[in-house]
Design a protein around this motif. Structure first.
Motif, mmCIF file in Angstrom:
data_model
loop_
_atom_site.group_PDB
_atom_site.id
_atom_site.type_symbol
_atom_site.label_atom_id
_atom_site.label_comp_id
_atom_site.label_asym_id
_atom_site.label_seq_id
_atom_site.Cartn_x
_atom_site.Cartn_y
_atom_site.Cartn_z
ATOM 1 N N ALA A 1 -4.234 -4.743 1.516
ATOM 2 C CA ALA A 1 -3.879 -6.077 1.020
ATOM 3 C C ALA A 1 -3.658 -7.034 2.192
ATOM 4 O O ALA A 1 -4.013 -8.214 2.116
ATOM 5 N N VAL A 2 -3.088 -6.539 3.272
ATOM 6 C CA VAL A 2 -2.888 -7.378 4.459
ATOM 7 C C VAL A 2 -4.252 -7.752 5.050
ATOM 8 O O VAL A 2 -4.478 -8.905 5.440
ATOM 9 N N TRP A 3 -5.141 -6.792 5.102
ATOM 10 C CA TRP A 3 -6.487 -7.064 5.619
ATOM 11 C C TRP A 3 -7.203 -8.077 4.716
ATOM 12 O O TRP A 3 -7.929 -8.941 5.210
ATOM 13 N N ALA A 4 -7.002 -7.984 3.401
ATOM 14 C CA ALA A 4 -7.609 -8.946 2.472
ATOM 15 C C ALA A 4 -7.069 -10.349 2.737
ATOM 16 O O ALA A 4 -7.829 -11.322 2.703
ATOM 17 N N LEU A 5 -5.782 -10.462 3.025
ATOM 18 C CA LEU A 5 -5.195 -11.762 3.330
ATOM 19 C C LEU A 5 -5.789 -12.340 4.614
ATOM 20 O O LEU A 5 -6.097 -13.535 4.686
ATOM 21 N N ALA B 1 -9.561 -16.200 7.213
ATOM 22 C CA ALA B 1 -10.772 -16.392 8.016
ATOM 23 C C ALA B 1 -11.850 -17.109 7.213
ATOM 24 O O ALA B 1 -12.564 -17.968 7.747
ATOM 25 N N ALA B 2 -11.974 -16.792 5.927
ATOM 26 C CA ALA B 2 -12.965 -17.454 5.075
ATOM 27 C C ALA B 2 -12.624 -18.934 4.906
ATOM 28 O O ALA B 2 -13.527 -19.786 4.885
ATOM 29 N N ALA C 1 -12.770 -9.339 0.693
ATOM 30 C CA ALA C 1 -11.328 -9.425 0.469
ATOM 31 C C ALA C 1 -10.974 -8.992 -0.949
ATOM 32 O O ALA C 1 -9.972 -8.298 -1.165
ATOM 33 N N LEU C 2 -11.803 -9.370 -1.910
ATOM 34 C CA LEU C 2 -11.568 -8.911 -3.287
ATOM 35 C C LEU C 2 -11.683 -7.394 -3.382
ATOM 36 O O LEU C 2 -10.880 -6.738 -4.040
ATOM 37 N N GLN D 1 -11.160 -5.234 -0.942
ATOM 38 C CA GLN D 1 -9.999 -4.657 -0.271
ATOM 39 C C GLN D 1 -8.755 -4.752 -1.150
ATOM 40 O O GLN D 1 -7.949 -3.817 -1.203
ATOM 41 N N LEU D 2 -8.594 -5.861 -1.853
ATOM 42 C CA LEU D 2 -7.433 -6.026 -2.721
ATOM 43 C C LEU D 2 -7.469 -5.044 -3.884
ATOM 44 O O LEU D 2 -6.446 -4.461 -4.248
ATOM 45 N N ILE D 3 -8.647 -4.841 -4.447
ATOM 46 C CA ILE D 3 -8.769 -3.879 -5.541
ATOM 47 C C ILE D 3 -8.452 -2.474 -5.041
ATOM 48 O O ILE D 3 -7.760 -1.696 -5.714
ATOM 49 N N LEU D 4 -8.933 -2.128 -3.856
ATOM 50 C CA LEU D 4 -8.631 -0.809 -3.306
ATOM 51 C C LEU D 4 -7.165 -0.676 -2.921
ATOM 52 O O LEU D 4 -6.625 0.428 -2.891
ATOM 53 N N ALA D 5 -6.498 -1.787 -2.639
ATOM 54 C CA ALA D 5 -5.082 -1.728 -2.268
ATOM 55 C C ALA D 5 -4.197 -1.435 -3.472
ATOM 56 O O ALA D 5 -3.182 -0.755 -3.348
ATOM 57 N N VAL D 6 -4.563 -1.936 -4.638
ATOM 58 C CA VAL D 6 -3.700 -1.756 -5.812
ATOM 59 C C VAL D 6 -4.164 -0.641 -6.731
ATOM 60 O O VAL D 6 -3.443 -0.235 -7.629
#
Length: 107
Positions: A30-34, A39-40, A94-95, A97-102
């Motif tokens: 989630a931090v990496w997604a942020l 960056a985007a 990022a989406l 990564q966020l899905i994999l985080a939760v």
């Protein structure tokens, strides 16, 4: 069947499922997604700036003051499109990564 038939049962097989060493649920994703979203956003700002640099207003028409002539420079516009495409790829990652985080996997 006789006892000497070479049949393999499930208990005797050497085939096993691969064991995952790490969990899929990793909150640091989630931090990496942020970071990727920030960056985007910066890349999107850069794309808008590049687009503005690629458009030149040459002048107006004497008989029609409401008309202006704009000239587009291909290098700047192309760079703007490339940077915007990179920003879109970062948002999609990022989406992911966020899905994999939760996401949690049931056992």
């Amino acid at each position: 069947m006789t006892a000497s038939d070479p049949t393999v049962t499930d208990d005797e097989s050497d085939l096993t499922w691969p064991v995952r060493e790490g969990a899929v649920h990793e909150p640091r994703r989630a931090v990496w997604a942020l970071v990727e979203v920030v960056a985007a956003a910066l890349l999107l700002w850069l794309a808008v700036w590049l687009w503005g640099e690629g458009v030149d207003t040459v002048g107006g028409v004497r008989d029609r003051p409401d008309l202006t002539i704009e000239r587009y420079q291909g290098g700047w516009i192309g760079a703007s499109v490339a940077v915007a495409t990179l920003a879109l790829i970062l948002v999609l990652d990022a989406l992911r990564q966020l899905i994999l985080a939760v996401r949690s996997r049931s056992k």
